[in-house]
Design an enzyme around this catalytic site. Structure first.
Site, PDB file in Angstrom:
ATOM      1  N   CYS A 255       0.839  -1.197   0.000  1.00 29.47           N
ATOM      2  CA  CYS A 255       0.000   0.000   0.000  1.00 29.47           C
ATOM      3  C   CYS A 255       0.876   1.250   0.000  1.00 29.47           C
ATOM      4  O   CYS A 255       1.487   1.566  -1.010  1.00 29.47           O
ATOM      5  CB  CYS A 255      -0.972  -0.039   1.191  1.00 29.47           C
ATOM      6  SG  CYS A 255      -2.366   1.086   1.014  1.00 29.47           S
TER       7      CYS A 255
ATOM      8  N   HIS B  59      -3.474  -5.331   0.097  1.00 29.95           N
ATOM      9  CA  HIS B  59      -2.924  -5.861   1.350  1.00 29.95           C
ATOM     10  C   HIS B  59      -2.954  -7.391   1.324  1.00 29.95           C
ATOM     11  O   HIS B  59      -3.921  -8.002   1.801  1.00 29.95           O
ATOM     12  CB  HIS B  59      -3.738  -5.350   2.542  1.00 29.95           C
ATOM     13  CG  HIS B  59      -3.560  -3.899   2.823  1.00 29.95           C
ATOM     14  ND1 HIS B  59      -2.647  -3.427   3.740  1.00 29.95           N
ATOM     15  CD2 HIS B  59      -4.166  -2.805   2.294  1.00 29.95           C
ATOM     16  CE1 HIS B  59      -2.706  -2.099   3.776  1.00 29.95           C
ATOM     17  NE2 HIS B  59      -3.626  -1.701   2.909  1.00 29.95           N
TER      18      HIS B  59
ATOM     19  N   GLU C 231      -1.527  -9.458   3.149  1.00 31.65           N
ATOM     20  CA  GLU C 231      -1.447 -10.076   4.480  1.00 31.65           C
ATOM     21  C   GLU C 231      -2.810 -10.522   5.011  1.00 31.65           C
ATOM     22  O   GLU C 231      -2.902 -11.447   5.828  1.00 31.65           O
ATOM     23  CB  GLU C 231      -0.795  -9.116   5.491  1.00 31.65           C
ATOM     24  CG  GLU C 231      -1.596  -7.880   5.847  1.00 31.65           C
ATOM     25  CD  GLU C 231      -1.335  -6.679   4.954  1.00 31.65           C
ATOM     26  OE1 GLU C 231      -1.609  -5.545   5.385  1.00 31.65           O
ATOM     27  OE2 GLU C 231      -0.870  -6.884   3.807  1.00 31.65           O
TER      28      GLU C 231
END
Length: 553
Positions: free
Chosen positions: A397, A532, A534
């Site tokens: 990001c 993102h 994750e």
């Protein structure tokens, strides 16, 4: 539908989320389908506008819900996909009731906490619990509900009352209450103190909720005398006093519950006949592997909230998942981005020198997402160091935008290049404001949730990493779906110049105007992503780009 409610006593931060997730894991290993709900008693309608210092990271769901980080625990542990409604807040409940009152749904009644707020909470729980979350069209068998905060707090009292009523609505054999409490050790005697738990259970019983099981948190395993005291004063049997003591890694927590036969106690209370041995071989292997790892891999986390690891919880978990897959012991090196800046060198030379010394001795550098201009210059310097010294770099990001700003300034010689987030009148705006909704409101106005990223070529490093994880295209187009949370984008007008200089954008949205993935040619691993990754990493299925970062070390 059966319900397992997890409450907390004595102090917050005991690990109710991990306990609730672990209960879900053990029940799922018994062959049950499990879903989860997190209740947060704060007035915010969601976690979107809350500072990571205040409440840890904001976890983003597929549907764009900005929710409590515990929903990340549930998704990772249970391998499910939850919705924004799986996170209940006081703000959401009150907003729903007020909307109904304005529409005239209550037919002129005086709207009160009891019954209107408490009924709304119960209706919400029943509605959300039946939503399929595991990729099938089947509802769950059991819903694990975690009540945030501490029993006795003023703000959580409407939820406690709603749950008191709820046990009678669904029936006693469909409701199991697990109370998480602290058993501290005070003084040199090393005696385990049960009084805090006694008082906590007393408060809970006074509110009309009787715990079926106690989950006692302690540094060391409970002594038999401590267990007997808890049985005597908290009105629970021996097999219902669970002990979750400190373990070497969180993968051990479901195994602790299994060893103490927590599943049998819960299944018995819920009148379920699943008396099978939970299939937790994979969890056992993972917990043991995590303990046995010895070859270190040093990753620098260059960020703004390095004083609170919960601010980057999903990023840390994704790195752990990737390091396990590579059989490496993760060693995180926290670097406050401001410590790398020239201003720190002038004010605190020792701090500045230590930060740079740490950065120069790591195997990889990660710059996570964030907002605001504090520490931006330090992050730019970290990206520059990674690019020039061929150190593996992953920018997420803002970390991707930082890489673009640094490249524009250093390689394209556009010294004033910047993001309009940090300098609105920059002569070279390489990152610009491209909101999907409002330009003025803060909450829920970002590009949020799951979006498709289309690869311009299926033969780049990032595309190959996704292919290794089983991702595939549709109708000849290769794309991946990842979760987003941002307002600013790489300026499409700069892409041609960047591309010509060697910074290639191999992933874009369906319009081709939003840049999603960048790679630097000639570098072992220099990757930036606008999304993102994750948030979708799982213990047995690490996020491809985190795995790639560690594999290319």
């Amino acid at each position: 539908m059966k319900y397992v409610v997890v409450t907390g006593g004595v102090v917050s931060g005991l690990g109710k989320g991990v306990t609730a997730s672990s209960i879900g894991v053990v029940l799922k290993a018994c062959g049950l389908r499990v879903t989860s709900i997190k209740i947060d008693p704060y007035l915010n309608t969601d976690a979107g506008t809350m500072s990571p210092f205040e409440h840890g990271e904001v976890f983003v769901l597929d549907d764009g819900g900005e929710v409590d980080l515990d929903l990340g625990n549930y998704e990772r542990f249970l391998d499910v996909t939850l919705t924004r409604d799986n996170n209940i807040t006081t703000g959401k409940i009150y907003q729903s009731v007020i909307d109904k009152e304005r529409r005239g749904d209550y037919l002129g009644k005086t709207v009160q906490v009891v019954p209107h707020i408490t009924d709304e909470i119960q209706d919400w729980i029943e509605r959300v619990a039946s939503v399929p979350v595991d990729g099938t069209n089947l509802s769950a068998d059991v819903c694990v509900i975690e009540l945030g905060g501490v029993v006795g707090d003023i703000e959580s009292s409407p939820f406690v009352e709603a749950l008191r009523q709820f046990q009678f609505r669904v029936g006693q054999d469909s409701f199991c209450l697990v109370h998480v409490s602290l058993v501290p050790v005070l003084g040199a005697t090393g005696e385990q103190k049960t009084k805090p738990t006694q008082h906590s259970v007393k408060d809970l019983r006074a509110l009309g909720l009787v715990p079926n099981l106690l989950a006692c948190r302690s540094a060391k395993p409970l002594m038999q005398s401590t267990k007997e005291k808890l049985m005597q004063f908290c009105h629970v049997s021996a097999e219902h006093v669970l002990n979750i003591y400190d373990v070497s890694n969180i993968w051990h927590v479901p195994l602790l519950l299994k060893d103490q036969k927590a599943h049998l106690a819960i299944l018995k209370q819920l009148n379920l006949s699943f008396h099978v041995n939970p299939a937790l071989e994979e969890w056992t292997a993972r917990a043991e592997l995590c303990d046995s790892l010895s070859v270190p891999v040093k990753i620098a986390m260059v960020g703004k909230y390095t004083g609170l690891s919960d601010s980057y919880l999903s990023v840390i978990k994704a790195l752990v998942h990737a390091s396990l897959a590579c059989s490496k012991k993760l060693c995180l090196e926290w670097i406050a981005a401001t410590d790398l800046e020239d201003s720190t060198r002038n004010e605190k030379p020792a701090v500045h020198a230590a930060a740079w010394d740490t950065l120069k001795n790591v195997d990889g550098i990660l710059v996570p997402g964030g907002f605001g201009d504090r520490g931006v210059q330090g992050k730019i310097l970290a990206a520059k160091f990674a690019r020039e010294n061929k150190v593996p770099y992953l920018g997420i990001c803002l970390g991707m935008q930082i890489a673009v700003i640094e490249f524009c300034r250093t390689v394209l010689k556009l010294e004033d290049a910047n993001s309009t987030e940090f300098y609105a009148d920059t002569p070279h705006p390489c990152v610009i404001f491209m909101p999907e909704v409002s330009k003025t409101h803060m909450g829920g106005t970002m590009r949020l949730g799951s979006r498709k990223t289309y690869f311009t070529t299926s033969d780049c490093m990032t595309a190959n990493l996704y292919k290794l994880q089983g991702h595939h295209g549709d109708g000849g187009e290769f794309y991946v779906e990842e979760r987003h949370r941002h307002r600013y984008e790489v300026n499409p007008d700069m892409v041609e110049k960047l591309d010509a200089a060697g910074l290639h954008f191999f992933g874009k949205d369906e319009t081709g105007k939003r840049m999603e993935i960048l790679e630097l040619l000639g570098h072992p691993y220099f990757v930036g992503v606008q999304f993102h990754p994750e948030f979708k990493s799982r213990p047995g299925k690490p996020a491809p780009l985190f795995l790639g970062c560690l594999k290319f070390l």
